[in-house]
Design a protein around this motif. Sequence first.
Motif, PDB file in Angstrom:
ATOM      1  N   VAL A 187       1.141  -1.218  -0.053  1.00  0.00           N
ATOM      2  CA  VAL A 187      -0.048   0.303   0.144  1.00  0.00           C
ATOM      3  C   VAL A 187       0.887   1.241  -0.069  1.00  0.00           C
ATOM      4  O   VAL A 187       1.400   1.654   0.876  1.00  0.00           O
ATOM      5  CB  VAL A 187      -1.024  -0.196   0.863  1.00  0.00           C
ATOM      6  N   GLY A 188       0.623   1.878  -1.287  1.00  0.00           N
ATOM      7  CA  GLY A 188       1.492   3.271  -0.994  1.00  0.00           C
ATOM      8  C   GLY A 188       1.247   4.504  -0.518  1.00  0.00           C
ATOM      9  O   GLY A 188      -0.157   4.460  -0.325  1.00  0.00           O
ATOM     10  N   VAL A 189       2.100   4.677   0.746  1.00  0.00           N
ATOM     11  CA  VAL A 189       1.871   6.220   1.628  1.00  0.00           C
ATOM     12  C   VAL A 189       2.245   7.231   1.926  1.00  0.00           C
ATOM     13  O   VAL A 189       3.630   7.492   1.513  1.00  0.00           O
ATOM     14  CB  VAL A 189       1.376   5.603   3.516  1.00  0.00           C
ATOM     15  N   SER A 233       2.829  15.009  -4.462  1.00  0.00           N
ATOM     16  CA  SER A 233       2.623  13.429  -3.570  1.00  0.00           C
ATOM     17  C   SER A 233       2.143  13.478  -5.170  1.00  0.00           C
ATOM     18  O   SER A 233       0.917  11.939  -4.975  1.00  0.00           O
ATOM     19  CB  SER A 233       1.133  14.916  -2.754  1.00  0.00           C
ATOM     20  N   MET A 234       1.069  13.868  -6.062  1.00  0.00           N
ATOM     21  CA  MET A 234       0.740  14.092  -7.454  1.00  0.00           C
ATOM     22  C   MET A 234       2.006  12.469  -8.182  1.00  0.00           C
ATOM     23  O   MET A 234       1.315  11.973  -8.193  1.00  0.00           O
ATOM     24  CB  MET A 234       0.058  14.719  -7.543  1.00  0.00           C
ATOM     25  N   ASP A 235       2.910  13.045  -8.023  1.00  0.00           N
ATOM     26  CA  ASP A 235       4.162  11.946  -8.490  1.00  0.00           C
ATOM     27  C   ASP A 235       4.035  10.388  -7.712  1.00  0.00           C
ATOM     28  O   ASP A 235       3.490  10.287  -8.523  1.00  0.00           O
ATOM     29  CB  ASP A 235       5.566  13.050  -8.327  1.00  0.00           C
ATOM     30  N   ALA A 236       3.676  10.516  -6.865  1.00  0.00           N
ATOM     31  CA  ALA A 236       3.503   9.490  -5.970  1.00  0.00           C
ATOM     32  C   ALA A 236       1.991   9.067  -6.002  1.00  0.00           C
ATOM     33  O   ALA A 236       2.373   7.456  -6.564  1.00  0.00           O
ATOM     34  CB  ALA A 236       3.420   9.923  -4.620  1.00  0.00           C
ATOM     35  N   ASN A 279      -0.744   4.655  -8.861  1.00  0.00           N
ATOM     36  CA  ASN A 279      -0.882   3.878  -9.987  1.00  0.00           C
ATOM     37  C   ASN A 279      -0.332   3.017 -11.282  1.00  0.00           C
ATOM     38  O   ASN A 279      -1.328   2.087 -11.515  1.00  0.00           O
ATOM     39  CB  ASN A 279      -2.089   5.040 -10.297  1.00  0.00           C
ATOM     40  N   LYS A 280       0.443   3.481 -11.685  1.00  0.00           N
ATOM     41  CA  LYS A 280       1.341   2.070 -12.223  1.00  0.00           C
ATOM     42  C   LYS A 280       1.706   1.532 -11.727  1.00  0.00           C
ATOM     43  O   LYS A 280       1.241   0.241 -12.945  1.00  0.00           O
ATOM     44  CB  LYS A 280       2.454   3.063 -12.552  1.00  0.00           C
ATOM     45  N   LEU A 281       1.561   1.243 -10.951  1.00  0.00           N
ATOM     46  CA  LEU A 281       2.192  -0.001 -10.246  1.00  0.00           C
ATOM     47  C   LEU A 281       0.438  -0.865  -9.692  1.00  0.00           C
ATOM     48  O   LEU A 281       1.037  -2.475  -9.358  1.00  0.00           O
ATOM     49  CB  LEU A 281       2.948   0.283  -8.674  1.00  0.00           C
ATOM     50  N   ASP A 282      -0.263   0.191  -9.607  1.00  0.00           N
ATOM     51  CA  ASP A 282      -1.753  -1.021  -9.393  1.00  0.00           C
ATOM     52  C   ASP A 282      -2.038  -1.501  -8.074  1.00  0.00           C
ATOM     53  O   ASP A 282      -2.144  -2.080  -7.640  1.00  0.00           O
ATOM     54  CB  ASP A 282      -2.005  -1.532 -10.475  1.00  0.00           C
ATOM     55  N   ILE A 283      -1.448  -0.302  -6.910  1.00  0.00           N
ATOM     56  CA  ILE A 283      -1.949  -0.583  -5.074  1.00  0.00           C
ATOM     57  C   ILE A 283      -2.555   0.364  -5.259  1.00  0.00           C
ATOM     58  O   ILE A 283      -2.532   1.313  -5.064  1.00  0.00           O
ATOM     59  CB  ILE A 283       0.072  -0.165  -5.057  1.00  0.00           C
ATOM     60  N   PRO A 284      -2.510  -0.179  -3.636  1.00  0.00           N
ATOM     61  CA  PRO A 284      -3.822   1.032  -3.462  1.00  0.00           C
ATOM     62  C   PRO A 284      -2.908   2.733  -2.855  1.00  0.00           C
ATOM     63  O   PRO A 284      -1.697   2.175  -2.707  1.00  0.00           O
ATOM     64  CB  PRO A 284      -4.743   0.778  -1.984  1.00  0.00           C
ATOM     65  N   TYR A 285      -3.771   3.863  -2.662  1.00  0.00           N
ATOM     66  CA  TYR A 285      -2.224   5.258  -2.749  1.00  0.00           C
ATOM     67  C   TYR A 285      -3.507   5.797  -1.241  1.00  0.00           C
ATOM     68  O   TYR A 285      -3.948   6.234  -1.963  1.00  0.00           O
ATOM     69  CB  TYR A 285      -2.474   5.937  -3.427  1.00  0.00           C
ATOM     70  N   TYR A 286      -2.146   6.442  -0.273  1.00  0.00           N
ATOM     71  CA  TYR A 286      -3.385   7.731   0.684  1.00  0.00           C
ATOM     72  C   TYR A 286      -2.162   8.424   0.971  1.00  0.00           C
ATOM     73  O   TYR A 286      -1.293   8.045   1.083  1.00  0.00           O
ATOM     74  CB  TYR A 286      -3.742   6.367   1.695  1.00  0.00           C
ATOM     75  N   LEU A 300       8.001   4.714 -14.641  1.00  0.00           N
ATOM     76  CA  LEU A 300       7.375   5.053 -14.117  1.00  0.00           C
ATOM     77  C   LEU A 300       7.929   7.292 -14.381  1.00  0.00           C
ATOM     78  O   LEU A 300       9.123   7.508 -14.451  1.00  0.00           O
ATOM     79  CB  LEU A 300       7.906   5.210 -12.729  1.00  0.00           C
ATOM     80  N   SER A 301       6.958   7.829 -14.195  1.00  0.00           N
ATOM     81  CA  SER A 301       6.997   8.928 -14.345  1.00  0.00           C
ATOM     82  C   SER A 301       8.604   9.885 -14.059  1.00  0.00           C
ATOM     83  O   SER A 301       8.893  11.255 -14.746  1.00  0.00           O
ATOM     84  CB  SER A 301       6.321   9.776 -14.465  1.00  0.00           C
ATOM     85  N   VAL A 302       9.240   9.297 -12.820  1.00  0.00           N
ATOM     86  CA  VAL A 302       9.654  10.238 -11.449  1.00  0.00           C
ATOM     87  C   VAL A 302      11.197   9.639 -12.228  1.00  0.00           C
ATOM     88  O   VAL A 302      11.987   9.876 -11.366  1.00  0.00           O
ATOM     89  CB  VAL A 302       9.086   9.708 -10.746  1.00  0.00           C
ATOM     90  N   ALA A 303      11.741   9.134 -12.930  1.00  0.00           N
ATOM     91  CA  ALA A 303      12.540   8.597 -12.934  1.00  0.00           C
ATOM     92  C   ALA A 303      14.097   9.363 -13.176  1.00  0.00           C
ATOM     93  O   ALA A 303      14.603   9.113 -12.720  1.00  0.00           O
ATOM     94  CB  ALA A 303      12.246   8.030 -14.468  1.00  0.00           C
ATOM     95  N   GLN A 304      13.176  10.509 -13.828  1.00  0.00           N
ATOM     96  CA  GLN A 304      14.520  11.904 -13.739  1.00  0.00           C
ATOM     97  C   GLN A 304      14.709  13.088 -12.732  1.00  0.00           C
ATOM     98  O   GLN A 304      14.758  14.373 -13.380  1.00  0.00           O
ATOM     99  CB  GLN A 304      14.719  12.141 -15.420  1.00  0.00           C
ATOM    100  N   LYS A 305      13.360  12.632 -11.797  1.00  0.00           N
ATOM    101  CA  LYS A 305      13.449  13.804 -10.899  1.00  0.00           C
ATOM    102  C   LYS A 305      14.593  14.105 -10.440  1.00  0.00           C
ATOM    103  O   LYS A 305      14.998  13.095  -9.462  1.00  0.00           O
ATOM    104  CB  LYS A 305      11.914  12.762 -10.398  1.00  0.00           C
ATOM    105  N   PRO A 306      14.362  15.370  -9.597  1.00  0.00           N
ATOM    106  CA  PRO A 306      16.144  15.343  -9.147  1.00  0.00           C
ATOM    107  C   PRO A 306      15.780  15.144  -7.485  1.00  0.00           C
ATOM    108  O   PRO A 306      14.643  15.273  -6.756  1.00  0.00           O
ATOM    109  CB  PRO A 306      15.772  17.055  -9.131  1.00  0.00           C
ATOM    110  N   ASP A 307      16.777  14.956  -7.019  1.00  0.00           N
ATOM    111  CA  ASP A 307      17.025  14.121  -4.987  1.00  0.00           C
ATOM    112  C   ASP A 307      16.665  15.343  -4.584  1.00  0.00           C
ATOM    113  O   ASP A 307      16.535  17.067  -5.401  1.00  0.00           O
ATOM    114  CB  ASP A 307      18.110  13.803  -5.450  1.00  0.00           C
ATOM    115  N   SER A 308      15.706  15.439  -3.413  1.00  0.00           N
ATOM    116  CA  SER A 308      16.050  16.925  -3.162  1.00  0.00           C
ATOM    117  C   SER A 308      17.428  17.369  -1.924  1.00  0.00           C
ATOM    118  O   SER A 308      17.896  16.052  -1.522  1.00  0.00           O
ATOM    119  CB  SER A 308      14.357  16.075  -1.477  1.00  0.00           C
ATOM    120  N   HIS A 309      16.947  17.788  -1.719  1.00  0.00           N
ATOM    121  CA  HIS A 309      18.373  18.859  -1.210  1.00  0.00           C
ATOM    122  C   HIS A 309      18.159  19.505  -0.333  1.00  0.00           C
ATOM    123  O   HIS A 309      16.918  19.633   0.052  1.00  0.00           O
ATOM    124  CB  HIS A 309      19.324  19.320  -2.653  1.00  0.00           C
ATOM    125  N   ASP A 310      19.218  19.471   0.995  1.00  0.00           N
ATOM    126  CA  ASP A 310      18.274  20.342   1.767  1.00  0.00           C
ATOM    127  C   ASP A 310      16.979  20.047   2.715  1.00  0.00           C
ATOM    128  O   ASP A 310      17.008  19.523   2.877  1.00  0.00           O
ATOM    129  CB  ASP A 310      17.937  22.285   0.898  1.00  0.00           C
TER     130      ASP A 310
END
Length: 362
Positions: A22-24, A48-51, A56-63, A181-191
Motif C-alpha cells: 500500500v502506498g502512503v 503527492s501527485m507524483d507519488a 497507479n502505475k504499480l496498481d497499488i492502493p494509495y493514501y 514511472l514518470s519520476v525516473a529523472q526527477k531531481p533528488d531533494s536537498h536541503d
Amino acid sequence: MSGGVDSAVAAARAVDAGHEVVGVHLALSRMPGTLRTGSRGCCTIEDSMDAQRAANKLDIPYYVWDFSERFKADVVDDFIAEYSAGRTPNPCMRCNERIKFAALLEKAIALGFDAVCTGHYATITVDEAGNRELHRASAWAKDQSYVLGVLTAEQLAHAYFPLGDTPSKDLVRAEAERRGLSVAQKPDSHDICFIPDGDTRGWLAERVGTATGEVLDRSGAVVGSHEGAHAFTVGQRRGLRLGTPADDGKPRFVLEVRPKENTVIVGPKEALAIGEIAGVRYTWAGLAPVDATTPFACDVQIRAHADPVPAVARLDGDEFVVVPDIPLDGVAPGQTAVVYLGTRVLGQFTIDRTVSAVPVPA
C-alpha cells in the motif's frame, strides 16, 4: 512514497517480491507548496501527485496520511529549540526517528501491516541467532545508513529497504524508466525540507527573533558583533563580519555558540579539531555489545556524507564516549554520531559535549 524515484522503485520491487503493498504519502505541512523548485523542498502537492501516479502505475492502493502536527512538534519545533540552545540538529535524523519509523510505523502496525518499506539505501541482515542488523548499502557513495542509525532493534524488525543492494542511483533511474514511472529523472531533494529556499538563518530569525550580541576570540576579546547567536553553527566561516582581524591574518571560524550569553566564539581553523565527543542520548541499532563499558574499536561518522573515522568507544556511566584516532573536524553539539563495526551500524548518540584537540593558549 515521497514522490521521488527511490521510493517508487522500492514500492515496485516490493510488489515484485509478492508483498501486499500500500502506498502512503506523508503530508508533513499544513500549507505545502504547490511546486518544487528543482531539487529544493519536498512534501509539496506536486510530490503527492507524483507519488499517486507511481502508485497507479504499480496498481497499488494509495493514501495520504496527515502527520503535520506531529512533524511540527517532533521535528520543526525540536529544530528551533536545538538551535536556540546553541546546538546544530539534524532534522532528517529526527524525522526518521520520530515520524517514519515511530509515528508511521506505529499506525502501520496498528492497521495490521508488517513493515514500513522505504527507498533508503541501506541493508538489513540476519545473524545466525535471528537478530537483525543494519548495514551500509552496497554503494558507499549513496549509502544512507547514517540517517537510519537512530533505528532500534524493534524498528529494524519492521523495516524493509529494497534498494540496499543496488550499486548506483543510475541503475535505479534506468529501472524506473523501464517500468514507465514518470519520476525516473526527477531531481533528488536537498536541503532541509521545511526550509526549501535554503535560508536557515532568515527562517530562524523569523521564529526566534534577533538580539545583538558579541563575537569573542578564545581569549575573550571582543572582535565583532552579531544579531543572534542562533544563526551560527560550529565550523562556520562565512557571514561573521568581524571588525578586528586575527593577529596572523588568517580566517577565523565559529568554535562555539553560547546562547545564554548570546555570544559566539571564533578562532583559527586548527581549533576546530576535536579529540573526544560524548552524549547521553544514545540507542543501539540491534543487539548492544555484551560489555560496552570496556573500550572497543569502531568507526565513527558525524555527518551523512562524511568519511568514517577509526575510533575507540565506551560507555562511561550515562555517557557514550568516542575518542577518534585522528581529530574530527568542526563537530557541533546537537549533531549525531553514528558508530559502525565494519559495515554494521552499532548505534548512535546525539553529541552533547566535545573536547578540543587544540588547547586554548594561555
